[in-house]
Motif scaffolding. Structure first.
Motif, PDB file in Angstrom:
ATOM      1  N   TYR A   1     -11.056  -3.930   0.528  1.00 26.71           N
ATOM      2  CA  TYR A   1     -10.512  -4.465   1.786  1.00 26.71           C
ATOM      3  C   TYR A   1     -10.050  -5.919   1.671  1.00 26.71           C
ATOM      4  N   SER A   2     -10.143  -6.482   0.476  1.00 28.99           N
ATOM      5  CA  SER A   2      -9.659  -7.869   0.352  1.00 28.99           C
ATOM      6  C   SER A   2      -8.152  -7.902   0.091  1.00 28.99           C
ATOM      7  N   PHE A   3      -7.530  -6.750  -0.052  1.00 35.29           N
ATOM      8  CA  PHE A   3      -6.066  -6.698  -0.175  1.00 35.29           C
ATOM      9  C   PHE A   3      -5.560  -5.503   0.628  1.00 35.29           C
ATOM     10  N   ILE A   4      -5.205  -5.753   1.883  1.00 35.57           N
ATOM     11  CA  ILE A   4      -4.693  -4.674   2.746  1.00 35.57           C
ATOM     12  C   ILE A   4      -3.459  -5.205   3.491  1.00 35.57           C
ATOM     13  N   PRO A   5      -2.354  -5.425   2.733  1.00 37.82           N
ATOM     14  CA  PRO A   5      -1.167  -6.036   3.355  1.00 37.82           C
ATOM     15  C   PRO A   5      -0.570  -5.202   4.477  1.00 37.82           C
ATOM     16  N   PHE A   6      -0.835  -3.904   4.476  1.00 35.30           N
ATOM     17  CA  PHE A   6      -0.296  -3.050   5.542  1.00 35.30           C
ATOM     18  C   PHE A   6      -1.382  -2.626   6.532  1.00 35.30           C
ATOM     19  N   GLY A   7      -2.515  -3.299   6.489  1.00 33.76           N
ATOM     20  CA  GLY A   7      -3.609  -2.927   7.373  1.00 33.76           C
ATOM     21  C   GLY A   7      -4.235  -1.619   6.925  1.00 33.76           C
ATOM     22  N   LEU A   8      -5.017  -1.036   7.813  1.00 30.33           N
ATOM     23  CA  LEU A   8      -5.765   0.161   7.412  1.00 30.33           C
ATOM     24  C   LEU A   8      -6.158   0.983   8.632  1.00 30.33           C
ATOM     25  N   GLY A   9      -6.378   2.252   8.421  1.00 35.06           N
ATOM     26  CA  GLY A   9      -6.930   3.095   9.481  1.00 35.06           C
ATOM     27  C   GLY A   9      -5.870   3.581  10.457  1.00 35.06           C
ATOM     28  N   VAL A  10      -6.326   4.041  11.618  1.00 32.42           N
ATOM     29  CA  VAL A  10      -5.412   4.682  12.567  1.00 32.42           C
ATOM     30  C   VAL A  10      -4.358   3.714  13.107  1.00 32.42           C
ATOM     31  N   ARG A  11      -4.642   2.413  13.098  1.00 36.44           N
ATOM     32  CA  ARG A  11      -3.638   1.438  13.540  1.00 36.44           C
ATOM     33  C   ARG A  11      -2.955   0.752  12.370  1.00 36.44           C
ATOM     34  N   GLY A  12      -3.104   1.311  11.169  1.00 40.19           N
ATOM     35  CA  GLY A  12      -2.420   0.760  10.002  1.00 40.19           C
ATOM     36  C   GLY A  12      -0.909   0.898  10.149  1.00 40.19           C
ATOM     37  N   CYS A  13      -0.176   0.212   9.299  1.00 43.15           N
ATOM     38  CA  CYS A  13       1.293   0.169   9.407  1.00 43.15           C
ATOM     39  C   CYS A  13       1.908   1.545   9.199  1.00 43.15           C
ATOM     40  N   ILE A  14       2.668   2.002  10.178  1.00 40.97           N
ATOM     41  CA  ILE A  14       3.306   3.315  10.001  1.00 40.97           C
ATOM     42  C   ILE A  14       4.561   3.199   9.123  1.00 40.97           C
ATOM     43  N   GLY A  15       5.035   1.970   8.900  1.00 38.92           N
ATOM     44  CA  GLY A  15       6.248   1.792   8.088  1.00 38.92           C
ATOM     45  C   GLY A  15       5.952   1.515   6.629  1.00 38.92           C
ATOM     46  N   LYS A  16       4.672   1.608   6.230  1.00 40.56           N
ATOM     47  CA  LYS A  16       4.284   1.231   4.857  1.00 40.56           C
ATOM     48  C   LYS A  16       5.156   1.914   3.793  1.00 40.56           C
ATOM     49  N   ARG A  17       5.239   3.235   3.874  1.00 39.83           N
ATOM     50  CA  ARG A  17       5.975   3.966   2.831  1.00 39.83           C
ATOM     51  C   ARG A  17       7.459   3.608   2.845  1.00 39.83           C
ATOM     52  N   VAL A  18       8.028   3.473   4.060  1.00 40.89           N
ATOM     53  CA  VAL A  18       9.452   3.119   4.169  1.00 40.89           C
ATOM     54  C   VAL A  18       9.674   1.721   3.586  1.00 40.89           C
ATOM     55  N   ALA A  19       8.794   0.786   3.969  1.00 42.83           N
ATOM     56  CA  ALA A  19       8.936  -0.594   3.496  1.00 42.83           C
ATOM     57  C   ALA A  19       8.810  -0.655   1.974  1.00 42.83           C
ATOM     58  N   GLU A  20       7.817   0.052   1.427  1.00 38.64           N
ATOM     59  CA  GLU A  20       7.627   0.032  -0.033  1.00 38.64           C
ATOM     60  C   GLU A  20       8.838   0.644  -0.731  1.00 38.64           C
ATOM     61  N   MET A  21       9.291   1.774  -0.197  1.00 41.12           N
ATOM     62  CA  MET A  21      10.441   2.451  -0.802  1.00 41.12           C
ATOM     63  C   MET A  21      11.664   1.543  -0.802  1.00 41.12           C
ATOM     64  N   GLU A  22      11.921   0.857   0.323  1.00 43.81           N
ATOM     65  CA  GLU A  22      13.081  -0.028   0.409  1.00 43.81           C
ATOM     66  C   GLU A  22      12.974  -1.178  -0.583  1.00 43.81           C
ATOM     67  N   MET A  23      11.756  -1.749  -0.698  1.00 46.78           N
ATOM     68  CA  MET A  23      11.579  -2.867  -1.640  1.00 46.78           C
ATOM     69  C   MET A  23      11.787  -2.398  -3.075  1.00 46.78           C
ATOM     70  N   TYR A  24      11.208  -1.233  -3.430  1.00 47.09           N
ATOM     71  CA  TYR A  24      11.365  -0.729  -4.804  1.00 47.09           C
ATOM     72  C   TYR A  24      12.838  -0.457  -5.088  1.00 47.09           C
ATOM     73  N   PHE A  25      13.503   0.188  -4.122  1.00 46.40           N
ATOM     74  CA  PHE A  25      14.881   0.611  -4.325  1.00 46.40           C
ATOM     75  C   PHE A  25      15.806  -0.610  -4.427  1.00 46.40           C
ATOM     76  N   ALA A  26      15.720  -1.504  -3.435  1.00 44.55           N
ATOM     77  CA  ALA A  26      16.634  -2.652  -3.402  1.00 44.55           C
ATOM     78  C   ALA A  26      16.403  -3.561  -4.606  1.00 44.55           C
ATOM     79  N   LEU A  27      15.137  -3.868  -4.902  1.00 47.45           N
ATOM     80  CA  LEU A  27      14.869  -4.811  -5.994  1.00 47.45           C
ATOM     81  C   LEU A  27      15.228  -4.222  -7.354  1.00 47.45           C
ATOM     82  N   SER A  28      14.924  -2.931  -7.562  1.00 52.27           N
ATOM     83  CA  SER A  28      15.227  -2.357  -8.876  1.00 52.27           C
ATOM     84  C   SER A  28      16.739  -2.354  -9.115  1.00 52.27           C
TER      85      SER A  28
END
Ligand code: HEM
Length: 154
Positions: A88-115
């Protein structure tokens, strides 16, 4: 790709977009360590501090993407577990039922754009660029504009 993902993780560790977070525990009493909290206690979670905590991350102020690669034994001080810091010392997208719903989209966009960008350009700070410290505006943002040069790769 493993190194690019490690770079993104390390960037989110040093500069978490959401530096602090909160939970209001309305129905339960909570015990953390030796402290007892009654029902309806609001908790503020300082993600930024945890990410910069030397007890959790060795050389915490240094940008070391290698710490996120499997097989790197210098990630933190403990020798147990896959990642040696507390999960729990690294949870940039939060955690649990109120965790970030955009996590996968955000990660995918960062991987895609940066690569794609990194394959075509070498990215450098402008000559004489100042050190840019982060500042909080609820979200963590750059304290000054960041100017980059995109040099086409041969
Ligand atoms: C690097 C990008 C992003 C980061 C670091 C981030 C981080 C976070 C964090 C820390 C939370 C609070 C989680 C919690 O309280 O446990 C959150 C909530 C949320 N995020 Fe993101 N986020 C990002 C991108 C996105 C994107 C692209 C979307 C939408 C497509 C999105 C939608 C949301 C929503 C709707 C919530 C509220 C969820 C709730 O309260 O139930 N986020 N985000």
């Amino acid at each position: 790709m493993p190194f690019l993902k490690a770079v993104i993780k390390e960037t989110l560790r040093l500069y978490p977009v959401v530096p602090g977070n909160g939970r209001f525990v309305s129905e339960d009493e909570v015990v953390v360590g030796n402290y007892w909290f009654p029902k309806k206690t609001p908790f503020h979670l300082c993600h930024y501090s945890l990410c910069h905590d030397e007890d959790q991350f060795e050389d915490a102020e240094l940008f070391k993407p290698e710490r996120w690669l499997r097989g790197d034994s210098s990630r933190s001080k403990s020798t147990t577990g896959s990642y040696n810091h507390h999960p729990y010392s690294f949870i940039p997208f939060g955690l649990g039922v109120r965790g970030c719903i955009g996590k996968r989209v955000a990660e995918m966009e960062m991987y895609f754009a940066l690569s794609r960008l990194m394959q075509k350009f070498e990215v450098q700070p402008e000559p004489g660029a100042p050190v840019v410290e982060p500042k909080t505006r609820t979200l963590l943002i750059p304290g000054k504009p960041i100017n980059l040069r995109f040099l086409p790769r041969a």
